[in-house]
Write a protein that holds these residues in place. Structure first.
Motif, PDB file in Angstrom:
ATOM      1  N   LEU A 150      11.737  13.864 -19.901  1.00 33.62           N
ATOM      2  CA  LEU A 150      11.787  14.819 -21.014  1.00 33.62           C
ATOM      3  C   LEU A 150      10.957  16.070 -20.810  1.00 33.62           C
ATOM      4  CD1 LEU A 150      12.136  12.477 -24.018  1.00 33.62           C
ATOM      5  CD2 LEU A 150      14.007  13.571 -22.645  1.00 33.62           C
TER       6      LEU A 150
ATOM      7  N   PRO B 118      11.879   9.769 -27.629  1.00 32.42           N
ATOM      8  CA  PRO B 118      11.316   9.492 -26.337  1.00 32.42           C
ATOM      9  C   PRO B 118      11.192   7.984 -25.999  1.00 32.42           C
ATOM     10  CG  PRO B 118       9.699  10.351 -27.847  1.00 32.42           C
ATOM     11  CD  PRO B 118      11.020  10.198 -28.731  1.00 32.42           C
TER      12      PRO B 118
ATOM     13  N   GLY C 274      17.466  15.853 -17.545  1.00 33.02           N
ATOM     14  CA  GLY C 274      16.100  15.196 -17.349  1.00 33.02           C
ATOM     15  C   GLY C 274      15.933  14.815 -15.742  1.00 33.02           C
TER      16      GLY C 274
END
Length: 129
Positions: free
Chosen positions: A67, A100, A115
């Motif tokens: 991320l 996350p 990502g």
């Protein structure tokens, strides 16, 4: 399909394929390893850990690192999401609802794919590939 794409003249010998080898990814990796690809393949297991580790020819990478790679590229204006991209709305929605934590139940397949690409691109750039 990967063999066809990697054999394109602009990519042949100049590409890296980074694969999510988490969970059910190992059988996919077995198929990819057996394919006649003219490029390197990097398996990545996405974890909830704190740091990147080498593992059996690949890496374990914390989800937060994937991320962060996206965030850095967006902040540096090196990544833009094309309006004409078929899944752009879904990608943006996933990014807006992103969790996350490694065991998130949110749909984040596109974000994780992006990502992985961003993480690998930054890694290759630092090494001068």
């Amino acid at each position: 399909r990967l063999v066809e794409l990697a054999a394109e003249p602009e990519l042949a010998g100049r590409c890296h394929i980074t694969v999510d080898a988490s969970g059910l990814g190992e059988p996919v990796m077995d198929q990819i390893r057996g394919a006649p690809l003219p490029c390197s393949v990097t398996p990545v297991i996405i974890t909830g850990g704190q740091k990147v580790n080498s593992r059996r020819g690949g890496y374990t990478v914390p989800k937060i690192d994937l991320l962060a790679a996206i965030q850095v590229l967006l902040e540096e204006r090196q990544l833009r999401i094309a309006a004409a991209m078929p899944a752009n709305r879904r990608l943006i929605d996933e990014m807006m609802e992103l969790d996350p934590s490694p065991n998130s139940r949110h749909h984040d397949d596109l974000v994780l794919a992006l990502g992985l690409a961003a993480w690998q691109a930054r890694r290759c750039h630092r090494r001068g590939y």
